[in-house]
Scaffold this active site. Structure first.
Site, short mmCIF file in Angstrom:
data_model
loop_
_atom_site.label_atom_id
_atom_site.label_comp_id
_atom_site.label_asym_id
_atom_site.label_seq_id
_atom_site.Cartn_x
_atom_site.Cartn_y
_atom_site.Cartn_z
N ASP A 204 0.86 -1.18 0.00
CA ASP A 204 0.00 0.00 0.00
C ASP A 204 0.90 1.24 0.00
OD1 ASP A 204 1.10 0.28 2.52
OD2 ASP A 204 -0.79 0.30 3.60
N ASP A 206 1.47 4.75 2.32
CA ASP A 206 1.10 5.34 3.62
C ASP A 206 1.49 6.81 3.67
OD1 ASP A 206 0.51 2.67 5.11
OD2 ASP A 206 2.52 2.37 4.27
N ASP A 328 -3.24 4.47 2.83
CA ASP A 328 -3.56 4.82 4.22
C ASP A 328 -3.21 6.29 4.45
OD1 ASP A 328 -4.41 2.32 5.02
OD2 ASP A 328 -2.44 1.69 5.74
N1 CTP Z 1 0.64 0.87 11.43
C1 CTP Z 1 0.05 1.25 12.59
N2 CTP Z 1 -1.25 0.93 12.84
C2 CTP Z 1 -1.96 0.22 11.94
C3 CTP Z 1 -1.37 -0.19 10.74
C4 CTP Z 1 -0.04 0.16 10.52
O1 CTP Z 1 0.68 1.91 13.40
N3 CTP Z 1 -3.22 -0.10 12.20
C5 CTP Z 1 2.03 1.22 11.18
C6 CTP Z 1 2.92 -0.01 11.17
O2 CTP Z 1 3.45 -0.24 12.45
C7 CTP Z 1 3.98 0.39 10.21
C8 CTP Z 1 3.34 1.43 9.31
O3 CTP Z 1 2.13 1.79 9.91
O4 CTP Z 1 5.03 1.00 10.90
C9 CTP Z 1 3.14 0.94 7.92
O5 CTP Z 1 2.35 -0.22 7.93
P1 CTP Z 1 2.13 -1.11 6.65
O6 CTP Z 1 1.65 -0.28 5.53
O7 CTP Z 1 1.27 -2.25 7.06
O8 CTP Z 1 3.58 -1.72 6.40
P2 CTP Z 1 4.79 -1.26 5.49
O9 CTP Z 1 6.00 -1.33 6.34
O10 CTP Z 1 4.50 0.05 4.84
O11 CTP Z 1 4.89 -2.42 4.42
P3 CTP Z 1 4.27 -2.46 2.95
O12 CTP Z 1 5.35 -1.94 2.07
O13 CTP Z 1 3.94 -3.89 2.68
O14 CTP Z 1 3.05 -1.60 2.93
MN MN Z 2 2.71 0.36 3.77
MN MN Z 3 -0.39 0.79 5.58
#
Ligand code: CTP
Ligand code: MN
Ligand code: MN
Length: 404
Positions: A204, A206, A328
């Site tokens: 995703d 963020d 997000d």
């Molecule tokens: N996070 C959070 N609360 C959530 C979801 C996520 O605090 N409900 C934080 C996670 O701890 C992370 C960050 O948001 O540090 C990003 O989460 P995520 O998008 O799930 O992971 P990524 O590291 O960005 O991996 P990816 O590249 O697969 O998206």
């Molecule tokens: Mn992410």
């Molecule tokens: Mn995320």
């Protein structure tokens, strides 16, 4: 000792937040194997085992060279008997029977497929599997009730299970930036998550949004969402309002690791690269298209009207000029921005280790909102990530080295 000259011995500190973990992983085979066992444990609601495998994988990710012999691992932290057994099997036989049989197991495959639907967690997937639902076709036929997120997740299954590229993340950054400054001039948008850590792909995109003047960010999210929606950029969104002030247990000691910022979990409709072109073109010409598609999807609300084939498309129809991307959005007041930035940059294990370090080694409570010192009974302010690391007595680790 004769061997000491030949064997590279490794040494790493025990908390992932004390180490520098770049994306340059010298032990991919081993860490993939341990990560798969971690994932299997997490999907089976065995979080303790999951964390143990994640920690073991993270230690190997931090090593400066490939592991070639078990003797090199002597004295390394976080490598329990189970992880060591898996590593030994792979070093000796090129594969671990446990990992291979897990990968092939019907249950693991079903859990992966079902939790691959946005909005479906391990508990829902487990319930469905117990009802004999192992794949998307069976889910469709079952008549199981899906919530709005899950309906969107199923509808965009293939898109959402395809990695987001850095180029797509950049295109979405431009859109989010335009939305945010349109509704609140001076507001700032920062890319967080894996892309901030330097990853080239992600599941995703963020973002963290703030305004340099405390309080100006209040009410920002609904306006941003309205702007994005009216431009046809959103296929799905669910906004959760800020509940930080409502917590009774205090910001330093949140009742869960979930933060309480105003957030929006969304699915963007991103024009394909050749269609994006100049911004003006996107916002005028594309909008009409988007609105039409949007209206169409409203009439498609009834899940029965979708054919099963619709979700199983291996390739999108040739005429489709967009793809769905998970995004997000989080809004933070500037006073909490450094904590929010640190908390949303990840990796998930790095975050977990930071909180464990704070609690166990420093008697402090760290969240994405604040840092509380239990000995001094006060909050420690910070305007930057560097200051938070300093409060915690840790060497500063930049985002690109938080890939634990
Ligand atoms: N996070 C959070 N609360 C959530 C979801 C996520 O605090 N409900 C934080 C996670 O701890 C992370 C960050 O948001 O540090 C990003 O989460 P995520 O998008 O799930 O992971 P990524 O590291 O960005 O991996 P990816 O590249 O697969 O998206
Ligand atoms: Mn992410
Ligand atoms: Mn995320």
């Amino acid at each position: 000792q004769i061997n000491e000259a030949e064997v590279v011995l490794f040494s790493v500190p025990s908390y992932a937040c004390q180490r520098r973990t770049t994306l340059d992983n010298h032990n991919v085979t081993l860490t993939d194997a341990l990560s798969l066992l971690a994932e299997n444990a997490e999907l089976s609601d065995e979080d303790g085992r999951g964390v143990a495998f994640r920690r073991a994988a993270a230690v190997l990710k931090a090593l400066p060279a490939p592991v070639t012999a078990m003797s090199q691992l002597t004295g390394l932290p976080c490598l329990g008997d189970h992880s060591l057994r898996v590593i030994k099997d792979i070093l000796e036989n090129e594969a671990s029977d446990e990992v291979e049989s897990t990968k092939q197991s019907d249950r693991f495959k079903a859990l992966k497929v079902l939790t691959g639907i946005f909005g479906v967690g391990s508990k829902t997937a487990d319930r469905w599997i117990r009802d004999g639902i192992h794949n998307l076709h069976q889910l469709q036929e079952s008549g199981a009730t899906l919530n709005r997120a899950q309906q969107a997740g199923l509808e965009h299954y293939n898109d959402l299970n395809q990695q987001v590229t850095k180029a797509e993340a950049d295109a979405i950054t431009e859109i989010v930036q335009e939305a945010v400054v349109s509704v609140l001039p001076g507001a700032q948008v920062v890319l967080t998550g894996g892309f901030r850590r330097g990853k080239q792909t992600g599941h995703d995109v963020d973002f963290l949004i703030t305004h340099p003047e405390e309080g100006r960010e209040v009410g920002l999210m609904p306006k941003v969402v309205f702007w994005l929606e009216s431009q046809g950029f959103l296929l799905y969104q669910k906004t959760t309002r800020n509940s930080y002030l409502e917590v009774k247990d205090g910001p330093g000691r949140p009742s869960s690791n979930m933060d309480r910022f105003e957030r929006c979990l969304s699915i963007f409709k991103l024009a394909k690269k050749e269609e994006r072109g100049i911004k003006v073109t996107v916002n005028t010409v594309k909008t009409r298209d988007s609105v039409r598609d949007h209206t169409q999807s409203e009439t498609d609300q009834n899940p029965q009207s979708h054919s099963y084939e619709r979700y199983e498309l291996t390739n999108p129809p040739a005429h489709r000029q967009w793809r769905a991307v998970r995004v997000d959005l989080v809004v933070s007041p500037i006073s909490q921005f450094a904590f929010a930035l640190l908390g949303w940059t990840g990796s998930k294990l790095f975050e977990r280790e930071l909180r464990r370090w704070a609690g166990h080694e420093k008697a402090m409570s760290l969240s994405s909102h604040a840092l509380y010192d239990n000995k001094q009974s006060r909050y420690l302010r910070a305007a930057s990530e560097e200051e938070i690391f300093a409060h915690l007595g840790l060497e500063y680790i930049p985002p690109s080295e938080r890939n634990a």
